[in-house]
Design a protein around this motif. Structure first.
Motif, PDB file in Angstrom:
ATOM      1  N   UNK A 233      -2.308  -9.256  -8.366  1.00 34.02           N
ATOM      2  CA  UNK A 233      -1.539  -8.433  -7.439  1.00 34.02           C
ATOM      3  C   UNK A 233      -2.488  -7.591  -6.590  1.00 34.02           C
ATOM      4  N   UNK A 234      -1.982  -7.153  -5.459  1.00 36.18           N
ATOM      5  CA  UNK A 234      -2.752  -6.246  -4.615  1.00 36.18           C
ATOM      6  C   UNK A 234      -2.829  -4.874  -5.286  1.00 36.18           C
ATOM      7  N   UNK A 235      -3.893  -4.110  -5.031  1.00 36.07           N
ATOM      8  CA  UNK A 235      -4.003  -2.786  -5.644  1.00 36.07           C
ATOM      9  C   UNK A 235      -2.801  -1.893  -5.382  1.00 36.07           C
ATOM     10  N   UNK A 236      -2.209  -1.968  -4.165  1.00 37.32           N
ATOM     11  CA  UNK A 236      -1.051  -1.117  -3.898  1.00 37.32           C
ATOM     12  C   UNK A 236       0.170  -1.567  -4.682  1.00 37.32           C
ATOM     13  N   UNK A 237       0.261  -2.864  -5.002  1.00 35.81           N
ATOM     14  CA  UNK A 237       1.344  -3.340  -5.857  1.00 35.81           C
ATOM     15  C   UNK A 237       1.172  -2.808  -7.279  1.00 35.81           C
ATOM     16  N   UNK A 238      -0.067  -2.786  -7.740  1.00 35.13           N
ATOM     17  CA  UNK A 238      -0.322  -2.230  -9.066  1.00 35.13           C
ATOM     18  C   UNK A 238       0.022  -0.735  -9.085  1.00 35.13           C
ATOM     19  N   UNK A 239      -0.308  -0.041  -8.013  1.00 37.28           N
ATOM     20  CA  UNK A 239      -0.013   1.389  -7.925  1.00 37.28           C
ATOM     21  C   UNK A 239       1.484   1.650  -7.936  1.00 37.28           C
ATOM     22  N   UNK A 240       2.282   0.681  -7.480  1.00 39.01           N
ATOM     23  CA  UNK A 240       3.728   0.895  -7.402  1.00 39.01           C
ATOM     24  C   UNK A 240       4.378   1.038  -8.779  1.00 39.01           C
ATOM     25  N   UNK A 241       3.709   0.585  -9.825  1.00 37.18           N
ATOM     26  CA  UNK A 241       4.262   0.758 -11.174  1.00 37.18           C
ATOM     27  C   UNK A 241       4.319   2.242 -11.562  1.00 37.18           C
ATOM     28  N   UNK A 242       3.573   3.073 -10.861  1.00 40.46           N
ATOM     29  CA  UNK A 242       3.537   4.500 -11.170  1.00 40.46           C
ATOM     30  C   UNK A 242       4.427   5.328 -10.242  1.00 40.46           C
ATOM     31  N   UNK A 243       5.245   4.675  -9.423  1.00 40.78           N
ATOM     32  CA  UNK A 243       6.118   5.413  -8.500  1.00 40.78           C
ATOM     33  C   UNK A 243       6.965   6.432  -9.261  1.00 40.78           C
ATOM     34  N   UNK A 251      -6.701   8.406  -9.909  1.00 42.38           N
ATOM     35  CA  UNK A 251      -5.696   7.538  -9.322  1.00 42.38           C
ATOM     36  C   UNK A 251      -5.839   6.098  -9.788  1.00 42.38           C
ATOM     37  N   UNK A 252      -5.362   5.167  -8.960  1.00 40.05           N
ATOM     38  CA  UNK A 252      -5.452   3.735  -9.266  1.00 40.05           C
ATOM     39  C   UNK A 252      -6.734   3.210  -8.636  1.00 40.05           C
ATOM     40  N   UNK A 253      -7.682   2.845  -9.461  1.00 38.84           N
ATOM     41  CA  UNK A 253      -9.039   2.523  -9.014  1.00 38.84           C
ATOM     42  C   UNK A 253      -9.590   1.357  -9.839  1.00 38.84           C
TER      43      UNK A 253
END
Length: 284
Positions: A233-243, A251-253
């Motif tokens: 997945x794209x990094x921003x997709x992975x970050x979306x799990x934390x919405x 952060x997501x790194x």
């Protein structure tokens, strides 16, 4: 490159010993291959051979395994330490090479309770051996649950025998969301699990990301002939799990960049080689 492992006489060495009943050691298994990359002892010759071959096709994979495992150690230390979490729900724990969640957190807080969840017979056989060895500290608890990540109700109900959902829980999901191809389904599963946990609980995630075109193409080729395809997945997709959650700095790194210890600080180039991102967040 991962080298062959041989004993003192130059013969192939089988560090896994005799396989548990019902476990086929002649065929490579993803959890044992991962254990091989991590320098563990729970793999057999077929896993070593597959691990070497895969590392030729995907040179980043051993580094990815190590980076993700190092993040697991740092994240669980943070959760048991500064975050003061005393309950952990570890989904898809696999066969780590030492540094299991209970080993890390119970050194910090011996009264911590941990539930491991997996539905893989190889992992469960290993889990049973650990339980038989009475691995938990006297003050804490360690249990294993045979359940599929996708069956959220079974996971929540099964873990309730160990966990008290009135108190915060750390939900650990490392390297497993990529096995769910539909992003919406993966988010729904994560959301349902978090909904069962109280305010003050935490979510820790790490997964491979699609940041390199060559790796993306190689992954697609691998998925076309694999029984367990893995979806980057794209990094921003992975970050979306934390919405909706309070993200913990930084952060997501990339995994090597999440609160690195001085001893394992990684250069930017080394971070890129891992191709695995991570994050930790608190439920408000």
């Amino acid at each position: 490159m991962v080298d062959d492992i041989r004993d003192d006489n130059g013969a192939d060495r089988d560090p896994g010993g005799s396989p548990p009943p019902g476990v086929d050691a002649s065929a490579a298994h993803p959890a044992r291959v991962w254990n091989f990359w991590l320098g563990g002892r729970d793999y057999f010759k077929a896993d070593r051979v597959a691990g070497i071959e895969l590392s030729r096709q995907f040179p980043h994979l051993p580094e990815t395994a190590r980076a993700e495992r190092a993040f697991h150690v740092r994240a669980t230390r943070y959760l048991a330490g500064p975050a003061k979490i005393r309950q952990f729900l570890d989904l898809g724990s696999g066969l780590p090479a030492g540094g299991n969640t209970h080993e890390i957190v119970q050194r910090i807080a011996p009264d911590t309770g941990i539930v491991y969840v997996d539905n893989d017979p190889v992992v469960l056989a290993h889990a049973k051996a650990l339980l038989d060895a009475n691995v938990s500290s006297p003050e804490g608890t360690v249990s294993y649950l045979d359940a599929d990540l996708r069956d959220v109700t079974a996971v929540i109900r099964g873990a309730a025998s160990t966990l008290d959902y009135r108190r915060p829980v750390a939900l650990i999901m490392l390297g497993i969301l990529g096995y769910i191809d539909d992003h919406g389904v993966a988010r729904s599963i994560t959301s349902q699990l978090l909904s069962a946990l109280p305010s003050g609980s935490y979510l820790a995630i790490a997964d491979g990301v699609s940041t390199n075109d060559d790796i993306n193409r190689a992954q697609l080729r691998h998925n076309s002939r694999s029984e367990a395809p893995y979806h980057l997945r794209k990094p921003d997709e992975l970050a979306s799990f934390f919405d909706g959650m309070d993200i913990v700095e930084p952060g997501v790194v990339p995994c090597p960049e999440w609160k690195p210890d001085r001893a394992d600080a990684t250069t930017p180039a080394g971070s890129a080689e891992a191709h695995v991102y991570c994050g930790v967040a608190r439920k408000p």
